[in-house]
Motif scaffolding. Structure first.
Motif, PDB file in Angstrom:
ATOM      1  N   MET A 125       0.851  -1.172   0.000  1.00 41.08           N
ATOM      2  CA  MET A 125       0.000   0.000   0.000  1.00 41.08           C
ATOM      3  C   MET A 125       0.893   1.230   0.000  1.00 41.08           C
ATOM      4  O   MET A 125       1.693   1.403   0.914  1.00 41.08           O
ATOM      5  CB  MET A 125      -0.902   0.000   1.215  1.00 41.08           C
ATOM      6  CG  MET A 125      -2.015  -1.003   1.130  1.00 41.08           C
ATOM      7  SD  MET A 125      -3.082  -0.982   2.571  1.00 41.08           S
ATOM      8  CE  MET A 125      -2.085  -1.962   3.656  1.00 41.08           C
ATOM      9  N   LYS A 126       0.715   2.027  -1.040  1.00 34.44           N
ATOM     10  CA  LYS A 126       1.563   3.198  -1.184  1.00 34.44           C
ATOM     11  C   LYS A 126       0.751   4.415  -1.606  1.00 34.44           C
ATOM     12  O   LYS A 126      -0.312   4.280  -2.213  1.00 34.44           O
ATOM     13  CB  LYS A 126       2.643   2.944  -2.236  1.00 34.44           C
ATOM     14  CG  LYS A 126       3.609   1.845  -1.878  1.00 34.44           C
ATOM     15  CD  LYS A 126       4.613   1.654  -2.980  1.00 34.44           C
ATOM     16  CE  LYS A 126       5.552   0.512  -2.633  1.00 34.44           C
ATOM     17  NZ  LYS A 126       6.543   0.294  -3.681  1.00 34.44           N
ATOM     18  N   ILE A 127       1.312   5.584  -1.295  1.00 35.34           N
ATOM     19  CA  ILE A 127       0.768   6.848  -1.789  1.00 35.34           C
ATOM     20  C   ILE A 127       1.894   7.571  -2.516  1.00 35.34           C
ATOM     21  O   ILE A 127       3.070   7.398  -2.184  1.00 35.34           O
ATOM     22  CB  ILE A 127       0.215   7.741  -0.649  1.00 35.34           C
ATOM     23  CG1 ILE A 127       1.293   8.059   0.393  1.00 35.34           C
ATOM     24  CG2 ILE A 127      -0.996   7.090   0.007  1.00 35.34           C
ATOM     25  CD1 ILE A 127       0.872   9.057   1.463  1.00 35.34           C
ATOM     26  N   TYR A 128       1.529   8.354  -3.526  1.00 38.36           N
ATOM     27  CA  TYR A 128       2.520   9.188  -4.205  1.00 38.36           C
ATOM     28  C   TYR A 128       2.301  10.618  -3.745  1.00 38.36           C
ATOM     29  O   TYR A 128       1.295  11.245  -4.077  1.00 38.36           O
ATOM     30  CB  TYR A 128       2.410   9.094  -5.719  1.00 38.36           C
ATOM     31  CG  TYR A 128       3.489   9.894  -6.404  1.00 38.36           C
ATOM     32  CD1 TYR A 128       4.780   9.383  -6.500  1.00 38.36           C
ATOM     33  CD2 TYR A 128       3.240  11.158  -6.909  1.00 38.36           C
ATOM     34  CE1 TYR A 128       5.792  10.118  -7.096  1.00 38.36           C
ATOM     35  CE2 TYR A 128       4.240  11.902  -7.507  1.00 38.36           C
ATOM     36  CZ  TYR A 128       5.520  11.379  -7.599  1.00 38.36           C
ATOM     37  OH  TYR A 128       6.520  12.107  -8.176  1.00 38.36           O
ATOM     38  N   ALA A 129       3.250  11.116  -2.944  1.00 36.62           N
ATOM     39  CA  ALA A 129       3.189  12.492  -2.454  1.00 36.62           C
ATOM     40  C   ALA A 129       4.018  13.353  -3.400  1.00 36.62           C
ATOM     41  O   ALA A 129       5.194  13.070  -3.645  1.00 36.62           O
ATOM     42  CB  ALA A 129       3.728  12.571  -1.033  1.00 36.62           C
ATOM     43  N   ALA A 130       3.395  14.398  -3.935  1.00 38.39           N
ATOM     44  CA  ALA A 130       4.061  15.297  -4.877  1.00 38.39           C
ATOM     45  C   ALA A 130       4.290  16.654  -4.227  1.00 38.39           C
ATOM     46  O   ALA A 130       3.436  17.160  -3.494  1.00 38.39           O
ATOM     47  CB  ALA A 130       3.215  15.459  -6.132  1.00 38.39           C
ATOM     48  N   CYS A 131       5.420  17.254  -4.513  1.00 37.71           N
ATOM     49  CA  CYS A 131       5.737  18.592  -4.046  1.00 37.71           C
ATOM     50  C   CYS A 131       4.951  19.590  -4.900  1.00 37.71           C
ATOM     51  O   CYS A 131       5.125  19.639  -6.122  1.00 37.71           O
ATOM     52  CB  CYS A 131       7.232  18.845  -4.168  1.00 37.71           C
ATOM     53  SG  CYS A 131       7.700  20.556  -3.864  1.00 37.71           S
ATOM     54  N   LEU A 132       4.086  20.390  -4.282  1.00 40.22           N
ATOM     55  CA  LEU A 132       3.258  21.325  -5.039  1.00 40.22           C
ATOM     56  C   LEU A 132       4.060  22.493  -5.616  1.00 40.22           C
ATOM     57  O   LEU A 132       3.748  22.971  -6.704  1.00 40.22           O
ATOM     58  CB  LEU A 132       2.111  21.847  -4.176  1.00 40.22           C
ATOM     59  CG  LEU A 132       0.960  20.878  -3.986  1.00 40.22           C
ATOM     60  CD1 LEU A 132      -0.140  21.514  -3.133  1.00 40.22           C
ATOM     61  CD2 LEU A 132       0.394  20.412  -5.311  1.00 40.22           C
ATOM     62  N   ALA A 133       5.095  22.939  -4.909  1.00 43.85           N
ATOM     63  CA  ALA A 133       5.917  24.031  -5.446  1.00 43.85           C
ATOM     64  C   ALA A 133       6.580  23.585  -6.748  1.00 43.85           C
ATOM     65  O   ALA A 133       6.594  24.330  -7.738  1.00 43.85           O
ATOM     66  CB  ALA A 133       6.968  24.463  -4.424  1.00 43.85           C
ATOM     67  N   SER A 134       7.105  22.378  -6.770  1.00 44.79           N
ATOM     68  CA  SER A 134       7.712  21.851  -7.990  1.00 44.79           C
ATOM     69  C   SER A 134       6.661  21.672  -9.074  1.00 44.79           C
ATOM     70  O   SER A 134       6.870  22.058 -10.233  1.00 44.79           O
ATOM     71  CB  SER A 134       8.399  20.507  -7.705  1.00 44.79           C
ATOM     72  OG  SER A 134       9.467  20.673  -6.815  1.00 44.79           O
ATOM     73  N   TYR A 135       5.535  21.117  -8.715  1.00 49.12           N
ATOM     74  CA  TYR A 135       4.447  20.880  -9.672  1.00 49.12           C
ATOM     75  C   TYR A 135       3.991  22.196 -10.304  1.00 49.12           C
ATOM     76  O   TYR A 135       3.812  22.286 -11.513  1.00 49.12           O
ATOM     77  CB  TYR A 135       3.289  20.191  -8.944  1.00 49.12           C
ATOM     78  CG  TYR A 135       2.129  19.849  -9.831  1.00 49.12           C
ATOM     79  CD1 TYR A 135       2.155  18.739 -10.663  1.00 49.12           C
ATOM     80  CD2 TYR A 135       0.981  20.638  -9.830  1.00 49.12           C
ATOM     81  CE1 TYR A 135       1.086  18.417 -11.478  1.00 49.12           C
ATOM     82  CE2 TYR A 135      -0.102  20.323 -10.640  1.00 49.12           C
ATOM     83  CZ  TYR A 135      -0.046  19.217 -11.460  1.00 49.12           C
ATOM     84  OH  TYR A 135      -1.106  18.912 -12.268  1.00 49.12           O
ATOM     85  N   ASN A 136       3.838  23.227  -9.485  1.00 55.05           N
ATOM     86  CA  ASN A 136       3.400  24.537 -10.005  1.00 55.05           C
ATOM     87  C   ASN A 136       4.454  25.216 -10.871  1.00 55.05           C
ATOM     88  O   ASN A 136       4.136  26.108 -11.643  1.00 55.05           O
ATOM     89  CB  ASN A 136       2.996  25.453  -8.850  1.00 55.05           C
ATOM     90  CG  ASN A 136       1.722  24.991  -8.181  1.00 55.05           C
ATOM     91  OD1 ASN A 136       0.899  24.307  -8.788  1.00 55.05           O
ATOM     92  ND2 ASN A 136       1.570  25.322  -6.910  1.00 55.05           N
TER      93      ASN A 136
END
Length: 166
Positions: free
Chosen positions: A1-12
């Motif tokens: 069981m995993k989640i993918y946490a993304a950095c929003l500053a990088s994404y933006n």
């Protein structure tokens, strides 16, 4: 069981940066710490926020989930592994994501090939010792229909998850 946490500053800023985090057996603080270390290692200066962009073997809790709910769900799957992950997920879905209610339901749940077979087995036990000339008039279908009102039944295709009254 995993989640993918993304950095929003990088994404933006047009950069895909994040980390797959294994949540099985993890406490909520451990999940938060892993997300925080991902943010701290971000290639984008000043990164502070994250979003969950994907789930593996977990229901979709959304982009900004309650991490405690994810940890509780993972614990529930481990605690009730005898039911199987698909059954636990179906129970949680049936409870509209309420993990506390799902835990109560898991305590009273069991797997059977189909509810009618379960009802037939109960009827056969009740009819033991009854004269066959009388027992032959027993209506198995009506019995299964009426007994079904006492249970929650979730069909998983090849099996039924049956939840008895608490």
């Amino acid at each position: 069981m995993k989640i993918y946490a993304a950095c929003l500053a990088s994404y933006n800023n047009g950069t895909l940066y994040g980390k797959w985090i294994d949540v099985a057996g993890e406490w909520v603080d451990e999940i938060r710490d892993q997300i925080q270390s991902m943010i701290e290692a971000s290639p984008t200066p000043g990164a502070e926020e994250y979003a969950i962009h994907d789930y593996d073997d977990l229901p979709n809790f959304g982009e900004s989930p309650d991490l405690q709910a994810i940890a509780d769900y993972a614990r529930l799957v481990e605690e009730y592994e005898h039911l199987g992950a698909d059954a636990v997920r179906a129970i949680v879905d049936n409870c509209n994501g309420n993990v506390d209610q799902a835990e109560r339901d898991c305590e009273n749940a069991f797997i059977y090939d189909c509810f009618d077979s379960y009802a037939d087995e109960i009827a056969d036990e009740m009819l033991q010792g009854v004269d066959p000339s009388i027992a032959c008039y027993f209506d198995y279908k009506a019995h299964a229909r009426d007994l079904r009102h006492d249970y929650t039944v979730i069909n998983l295709g090849m099996v039924d998850v049956i939840i008895g009254a608490a």
